[in-house]
Motif scaffolding. Structure first.
Motif, PDB file in Angstrom:
ATOM      1  N   THR A  91       0.825  -1.206   0.000  1.00 51.39           N
ATOM      2  CA  THR A  91       0.000   0.000   0.000  1.00 51.39           C
ATOM      3  C   THR A  91       0.861   1.258   0.000  1.00 51.39           C
ATOM      4  O   THR A  91       0.610   2.199  -0.754  1.00 51.39           O
ATOM      5  N   GLY A  92       1.890   1.289   0.826  1.00 50.13           N
ATOM      6  CA  GLY A  92       2.727   2.482   0.932  1.00 50.13           C
ATOM      7  C   GLY A  92       3.479   2.794  -0.345  1.00 50.13           C
ATOM      8  O   GLY A  92       3.499   3.938  -0.805  1.00 50.13           O
ATOM      9  N   LEU A  93       4.103   1.795  -0.940  1.00 52.79           N
ATOM     10  CA  LEU A  93       4.861   2.034  -2.165  1.00 52.79           C
ATOM     11  C   LEU A  93       3.951   2.375  -3.331  1.00 52.79           C
ATOM     12  O   LEU A  93       4.301   3.202  -4.182  1.00 52.79           O
ATOM     13  N   ALA A  94       2.755   1.750  -3.382  1.00 54.40           N
ATOM     14  CA  ALA A  94       1.808   2.102  -4.438  1.00 54.40           C
ATOM     15  C   ALA A  94       1.329   3.536  -4.281  1.00 54.40           C
ATOM     16  O   ALA A  94       1.139   4.252  -5.273  1.00 54.40           O
ATOM     17  N   THR A  95       1.159   3.984  -3.058  1.00 56.55           N
ATOM     18  CA  THR A  95       0.726   5.358  -2.828  1.00 56.55           C
ATOM     19  C   THR A  95       1.818   6.355  -3.200  1.00 56.55           C
ATOM     20  O   THR A  95       1.530   7.411  -3.771  1.00 56.55           O
ATOM     21  N   ILE A  96       3.063   6.027  -2.899  1.00 53.69           N
ATOM     22  CA  ILE A  96       4.161   6.902  -3.308  1.00 53.69           C
ATOM     23  C   ILE A  96       4.239   6.979  -4.829  1.00 53.69           C
ATOM     24  O   ILE A  96       4.406   8.055  -5.409  1.00 53.69           O
ATOM     25  N   GLY A  97       4.091   5.830  -5.490  1.00 57.78           N
ATOM     26  CA  GLY A  97       4.087   5.813  -6.948  1.00 57.78           C
ATOM     27  C   GLY A  97       2.940   6.619  -7.524  1.00 57.78           C
ATOM     28  O   GLY A  97       3.091   7.316  -8.534  1.00 57.78           O
ATOM     29  N   THR A  98       1.787   6.545  -6.864  1.00 56.69           N
ATOM     30  CA  THR A  98       0.632   7.327  -7.315  1.00 56.69           C
ATOM     31  C   THR A  98       0.910   8.821  -7.197  1.00 56.69           C
ATOM     32  O   THR A  98       0.571   9.593  -8.097  1.00 56.69           O
ATOM     33  N   GLY A  99       1.518   9.223  -6.117  1.00 60.97           N
ATOM     34  CA  GLY A  99       1.833  10.641  -5.945  1.00 60.97           C
ATOM     35  C   GLY A  99       2.764  11.152  -7.023  1.00 60.97           C
ATOM     36  O   GLY A  99       2.561  12.243  -7.567  1.00 60.97           O
ATOM     37  N   ILE A 100       3.771  10.362  -7.350  1.00 63.41           N
ATOM     38  CA  ILE A 100       4.705  10.772  -8.405  1.00 63.41           C
ATOM     39  C   ILE A 100       3.993  10.824  -9.747  1.00 63.41           C
ATOM     40  O   ILE A 100       4.145  11.781 -10.518  1.00 63.41           O
ATOM     41  N   ALA A 101       3.181   9.791 -10.030  1.00 63.68           N
ATOM     42  CA  ALA A 101       2.504   9.727 -11.329  1.00 63.68           C
ATOM     43  C   ALA A 101       1.470  10.834 -11.485  1.00 63.68           C
ATOM     44  O   ALA A 101       1.395  11.485 -12.540  1.00 63.68           O
ATOM     45  N   VAL A 102       0.671  11.068 -10.456  1.00 63.32           N
ATOM     46  CA  VAL A 102      -0.364  12.107 -10.563  1.00 63.32           C
ATOM     47  C   VAL A 102       0.284  13.484 -10.655  1.00 63.32           C
ATOM     48  O   VAL A 102      -0.202  14.361 -11.376  1.00 63.32           O
ATOM     49  N   GLY A 103       1.383  13.693  -9.958  1.00 63.20           N
ATOM     50  CA  GLY A 103       2.077  14.979 -10.066  1.00 63.20           C
ATOM     51  C   GLY A 103       2.571  15.245 -11.469  1.00 63.20           C
ATOM     52  O   GLY A 103       2.406  16.342 -12.015  1.00 63.20           O
ATOM     53  N   THR A 104       3.153  14.243 -12.081  1.00 64.22           N
ATOM     54  CA  THR A 104       3.674  14.406 -13.434  1.00 64.22           C
ATOM     55  C   THR A 104       2.555  14.537 -14.456  1.00 64.22           C
ATOM     56  O   THR A 104       2.545  15.456 -15.282  1.00 64.22           O
ATOM     57  N   VAL A 105       1.604  13.604 -14.401  1.00 62.85           N
ATOM     58  CA  VAL A 105       0.513  13.599 -15.379  1.00 62.85           C
ATOM     59  C   VAL A 105      -0.390  14.811 -15.182  1.00 62.85           C
ATOM     60  O   VAL A 105      -0.847  15.424 -16.155  1.00 62.85           O
ATOM     61  N   GLY A 106      -0.645  15.171 -13.922  1.00 61.04           N
ATOM     62  CA  GLY A 106      -1.519  16.313 -13.651  1.00 61.04           C
ATOM     63  C   GLY A 106      -0.953  17.619 -14.159  1.00 61.04           C
ATOM     64  O   GLY A 106      -1.666  18.436 -14.755  1.00 61.04           O
ATOM     65  N   SER A 107       0.345  17.835 -13.944  1.00 61.04           N
ATOM     66  CA  SER A 107       0.936  19.082 -14.432  1.00 61.04           C
ATOM     67  C   SER A 107       0.965  19.119 -15.955  1.00 61.04           C
ATOM     68  O   SER A 107       0.727  20.167 -16.564  1.00 61.04           O
ATOM     69  N   SER A 108       1.213  17.974 -16.582  1.00 62.20           N
ATOM     70  CA  SER A 108       1.180  17.916 -18.045  1.00 62.20           C
ATOM     71  C   SER A 108      -0.235  18.137 -18.565  1.00 62.20           C
ATOM     72  O   SER A 108      -0.437  18.794 -19.597  1.00 62.20           O
ATOM     73  N   ALA A 109      -1.218  17.598 -17.849  1.00 56.01           N
ATOM     74  CA  ALA A 109      -2.610  17.758 -18.271  1.00 56.01           C
ATOM     75  C   ALA A 109      -3.047  19.216 -18.179  1.00 56.01           C
ATOM     76  O   ALA A 109      -3.748  19.722 -19.059  1.00 56.01           O
ATOM     77  N   VAL A 110      -2.635  19.897 -17.133  1.00 50.94           N
ATOM     78  CA  VAL A 110      -2.984  21.316 -16.997  1.00 50.94           C
ATOM     79  C   VAL A 110      -2.370  22.124 -18.134  1.00 50.94           C
ATOM     80  O   VAL A 110      -3.022  23.005 -18.714  1.00 50.94           O
ATOM     81  N   GLY A 111      -1.124  21.816 -18.477  1.00 47.65           N
ATOM     82  CA  GLY A 111      -0.483  22.516 -19.579  1.00 47.65           C
ATOM     83  C   GLY A 111      -1.158  22.238 -20.911  1.00 47.65           C
ATOM     84  O   GLY A 111      -1.346  23.141 -21.733  1.00 47.65           O
ATOM     85  N   ALA A 112      -1.568  20.986 -21.139  1.00 41.93           N
ATOM     86  CA  ALA A 112      -2.225  20.640 -22.399  1.00 41.93           C
ATOM     87  C   ALA A 112      -3.604  21.270 -22.493  1.00 41.93           C
ATOM     88  O   ALA A 112      -4.011  21.753 -23.554  1.00 41.93           O
ATOM     89  N   VAL A 113      -4.342  21.290 -21.379  1.00 48.17           N
ATOM     90  CA  VAL A 113      -5.691  21.866 -21.382  1.00 48.17           C
ATOM     91  C   VAL A 113      -5.613  23.384 -21.556  1.00 48.17           C
ATOM     92  O   VAL A 113      -6.504  23.989 -22.166  1.00 48.17           O
ATOM     93  N   SER A 114      -4.557  24.006 -21.051  1.00 49.14           N
ATOM     94  CA  SER A 114      -4.441  25.455 -21.226  1.00 49.14           C
ATOM     95  C   SER A 114      -4.222  25.824 -22.688  1.00 49.14           C
ATOM     96  O   SER A 114      -4.591  26.916 -23.115  1.00 49.14           O
ATOM     97  N   GLU A 115      -3.635  24.918 -23.458  1.00 50.05           N
ATOM     98  CA  GLU A 115      -3.454  25.178 -24.885  1.00 50.05           C
ATOM     99  C   GLU A 115      -4.690  24.818 -25.701  1.00 50.05           C
ATOM    100  O   GLU A 115      -5.033  25.512 -26.651  1.00 50.05           O
TER     101      GLU A 115
END
Length: 147
Positions: A91-115
């Motif tokens: 559970t702990g390692l999956a949650t850490i992986g989720t945090g890294i993935a959502v941070g990366t994908v979320g920031s990219s998604a915000v940039g793509a949606v702004s365009e």
């Protein structure tokens, strides 16, 4: 003694946050490196004192041998302990992986949606897929504990 040192460390941490908030509110200028160095060195000295006190003075919360023997739960084996450890790690390692993935994908998604705002739905799917990693880790933990 250890409790006093821990209370002092908490007071340093809280005082630093309060001072920083007031300084930012009043627009005070200064060197952030100097402020961080001061706080970390004071906190480090207090924690070093707590470690030395624990090593030399013994643990304040130590139990007697009879109390420790009475607190042992009969029937729990080493395998049961590893089972709980494996469930917590999955559970702990999956949650850490989720945090890294959502941070990366979320920031990219915000940039793509702004365009191009028409791709909002597609970007939400990718963010949801990244969040699925935590759910998979939780499912594995449940399987480890109950199967």
């Amino acid at each position: 003694m250890q409790i006093l040192l821990i209370i002092l460390a908490v007071a340093i941490a809280v005082g630093t946050v309060v001072y920083g908030y007031k300084a930012m509110k009043n627009g005070k200028k200064g060197s952030i490196k100097k402020a961080i160095l001061t706080t970390v060195s004071a906190f480090g000295l207090v924690m070093l004192g707590a470690i030395v006190s624990t090593i030399t003075g013994g643990n304040v919360f130590a139990e007697t041998a009879t109390e420790a023997a009475a607190a042992v739960i009969p029937g729990i084996s080493l395998g049961e302990g590893f089972k709980y450890l494996a469930a917590s790690l999955s559970t702990g390692l999956a949650t850490i992986g989720t945090g890294i993935a959502v941070g990366t994908v979320g920031s990219s998604a915000v940039g793509a949606v702004s365009e191009d705002s028409s791709i909002l739905g597609k970007t939400l799917i990718f963010v949801g897929m990244a969040e699925g990693i935590a759910i998979y880790g939780m499912i594995i933990s449940i399987l480890i504990l109950f199967v």
